[in-house]
Design a protein around this motif. Structure first.
Motif, PDB file in Angstrom:
ATOM      1  N   ILE A 154      17.061  24.218  22.545  1.00  0.00           N
ATOM      2  CA  ILE A 154      17.526  24.076  21.163  1.00  0.00           C
ATOM      3  C   ILE A 154      16.334  23.668  20.306  1.00  0.00           C
ATOM      4  CG2 ILE A 154      19.085  22.850  19.601  1.00  0.00           C
ATOM      5  CD1 ILE A 154      20.927  22.405  22.036  1.00  0.00           C
ATOM      6  N   ASN A 155      16.001  24.519  19.341  1.00  0.00           N
ATOM      7  CA  ASN A 155      14.886  24.228  18.439  1.00  0.00           C
ATOM      8  C   ASN A 155      15.432  23.587  17.168  1.00  0.00           C
ATOM      9  OD1 ASN A 155      12.561  24.082  16.936  1.00  0.00           O
ATOM     10  ND2 ASN A 155      12.669  26.208  16.309  1.00  0.00           N
ATOM     11  N   LEU A 156      15.182  22.288  17.017  1.00  0.00           N
ATOM     12  CA  LEU A 156      15.596  21.534  15.837  1.00  0.00           C
ATOM     13  C   LEU A 156      14.400  21.128  14.979  1.00  0.00           C
ATOM     14  CD1 LEU A 156      18.209  19.203  17.519  1.00  0.00           C
ATOM     15  CD2 LEU A 156      18.686  20.742  15.639  1.00  0.00           C
ATOM     16  N   LEU A 157      13.247  21.694  15.257  1.00  0.00           N
ATOM     17  CA  LEU A 157      12.046  21.296  14.527  1.00  0.00           C
ATOM     18  C   LEU A 157      12.091  21.746  13.079  1.00  0.00           C
ATOM     19  CD1 LEU A 157       9.352  22.137  17.196  1.00  0.00           C
ATOM     20  CD2 LEU A 157      10.097  19.874  16.482  1.00  0.00           C
ATOM     21  N   GLY A 158      11.510  20.931  12.238  1.00  0.00           N
ATOM     22  CA  GLY A 158      11.405  21.251  10.824  1.00  0.00           C
ATOM     23  C   GLY A 158      10.637  20.144  10.140  1.00  0.00           C
TER      24      GLY A 158
END
Length: 191
Positions: free
Chosen positions: A20-24
């Motif tokens: 799960i990519n939650l980067l920001g």
């Protein structure tokens, strides 16, 4: 983690069924290249690593309002990333959530921080607060992720996620003041 190092990314996703990519960006960025790095380059590297390492599911978080012609560089680059991630990992499930609220969330923390910053306990606003938000609770967002993982037909799809109520920013401020048991005070300033 060094997101420029493909070996480190491979090591992180190796032996994973789900990524799960939650980067920001969490802090104020000003340069387009900074937004491009965190919103485009890193997700692309993660998607390629998932494809290389046999990851079964990739969930990529974008944002509600992500558009190619958005006035926001953040939303422009999030939109660009969606196509790039799809090319690298076609079965990606993309979520575009509205602002998320819950324990220790960024959305409410900004308003609480503004209240604690000023000794008169007021919030500076630059417009009439008529902008609408549709905040989604973090627990509901987590349920969306779990449901997507259970449903094979969610692969390759993009979902817009918002809470049950569309609120003006004035209503959001009023709710926050009520929770904090404070008299609502907004200070309107022209930029």
């Amino acid at each position: 983690m060094n997101y420029k190092d493909e070996k480190q990314i491979d090591k992180m996703v190796k032996n994973s069924n789900v990524v799960i990519n939650l980067l920001g960006p969490r802090h104020k960025l000003k340069k387009r290249e900074d937004f491009e790095f965190i919103n485009i380059e890193v997700p692309e590297r993660i998607a390629h690593a998932c494809a290389r390492n046999g990851v079964h599911r990739l969930i990529h978080f974008s944002a509600a309002g992500a558009e190619a012609n958005s006035p926001s560089i953040d939303f422009q680059t999030k939109y660009e990333a969606e196509d790039i991630v799809k090319k690298a990992f076609p079965n990606v499930t993309i979520f575009r959530p509205c602002p998320v609220y819950g324990m220790n969330d960024n959305f409410a923390s900004i308003i609480r921080g503004q209240l604690n910053f000023f000794w008169n306990k007021f919030v500076i606003v630059y417009d009439d607060c008529s902008t609408k938000k549709q905040p989604i609770r973090n627990a509901d967002l987590a349920k969306c992720v779990l449901n997507a993982l259970k449903l094979e037909e969610s692969k390759g799809k993009t979902y817009e996620l918002g809470g049950p109520h569309a609120l003006t920013m004035l209503e959001v401020h009023e709710i926050m003041f009520n929770i904090m048991k404070m008299r609502p005070t907004l200070a309107y300033m022209n930029p």
